[in-house]
Enzyme design. Sequence first.
Site: not given
Lengths: 260, 262
Positions: A18-20, A122
């Site tokens: 997922r986008t971090l 996310n």
Amino acid sequence: MEALAMKDSAVSHNGTERTLYPYVTGTSVIGMKYKDGVIMAADTGGSYGSTLRYKSLERIKSIGKHSLLGASGEISDFQEILRYLDELILYDNMWDDGNSLGPKEVHNYLTRVMYNRRNKFNPLWNSLVLGGVKNGQKYLGMVSMIGTHFEDNHVATGFGNHLARPILRAEWREDLSFEEAVKLMEKCLLVLLYRDRSAINKFQIAKITDEGVTISQPYALKTHWGFSAFQNPSKGAEGSWFINRIMQTGTRMLVEMAYW
Amino acid sequence: MFRNQYDTDVTTWSPAGRLFQVEYAMEAVKQGAAAVGLRSTSHVVLATVNKAASDLSSHQRKVFKIDDHIGVAIAGLTADGRVLSRYLRNECINHAFVYESPLPVSRLVVRLADKAQVCTQRSWKRPFGVGLLVAGLDETGAHLYYNCPSGNYFEYQAFAIGSRSQAAKTFLERRFESFNSYSRDELIKDALFAIKETLQGEKLTSSICTVAIVGSGEPFHMIDQKTLQEMIDAMEIKEDSAADEAPMQDEDKSTEAAPMDI
């Protein structure tokens, strides 16, 4: 929409992805309503951390017949959003029945997308500015990466919130002509250029009215650097605290070396 | 229509290219109590005749509000109508949630028609036995649609469905050309007249009919009994004083005490 969202949560051997953090980011977008419609401006820069890596990114795009979308934040997520909206507008056009999605509908759709992604941990790492005109009604709204959304007469993302909006709060009026609105916009963009390190001197201003959308070619603003303090930068250096510190450290080093 | 060897399954074509089960479903609509719809440029009116199963029971509900800007009147199997109304309400509210704006009427009727079509092409289903008059308002104006069990839909200026609807249709055919310029009240009045045509002698009162209206600045709602009865009474007074050509009106005069007879 479900199918598209599933693709994002790909499962690898180490677990879910997922986008971090954002990687390539755009800086502020400013939008304001004026007499005949809405105008929006953004620079064409894409930063890769502290590097100004891309200098010709278009961060404002037209959506359907009635809307403009400007984005700051992760550029790849902005491109993903454009893909979602492309499909949305396509299906809307395919009905061919005289009804069309206006800026209010697109704004709400984006809010749902952003909020749902946020709930899955996310997010699409963007702050979006959505402006448009439909049947003479002007609309300007914003959606953040966590799904916070609102409408206003003027909006800005990122640094624009801190530097541009105070100017707009003082000087914006309902009946600005196009020329006045551009001047006001350029005033805000100039402040951002001076003070935001991720801003570059290459802007696009977009306008939308009942007649349609116009996005200008990129252009630069005139800046002024002729301040007397910039004339001789190291003039005040001797005796300044910095040089003294160097002398201090250097002396201590020599003394220590003497003891060896 | 007579029984034949091609009418058992909805998925069986007849040699003449007909789907009998679908046509039988449309017969069910004709058995239901009458419903009429009329449209002007700014308003749409729906009116239905409320039939009660017996004197002891309540009337069947035939008019449903789908959203602030859309309502339907049904004729035929009311159970099917109720289920479809629930579907329509769901579609409207989902659209409003995602887009914060009302679902355009034409898109709603297409979804309804597609749903009805599915039941004409599955061997384990049967067509819905209900016809719907969909009245709604969106940014392209006022609309009245008729959705058929066959999955067809048409837009109308005015229409009538259910038993004895032909009498109402004849009445509407005479007048429909001027509907676009009608005021809100004129539209309701003509709806009541149309309903009256289907009653064939029975007295029109607010307890046996339902009238609903939607218009610009006016969300879909049913007109309450008291106001409705006042409108009917006003209609009747006009009838008695003016000379009328339609034979129906003469019969009404004879049931009330004529001034000479007292």
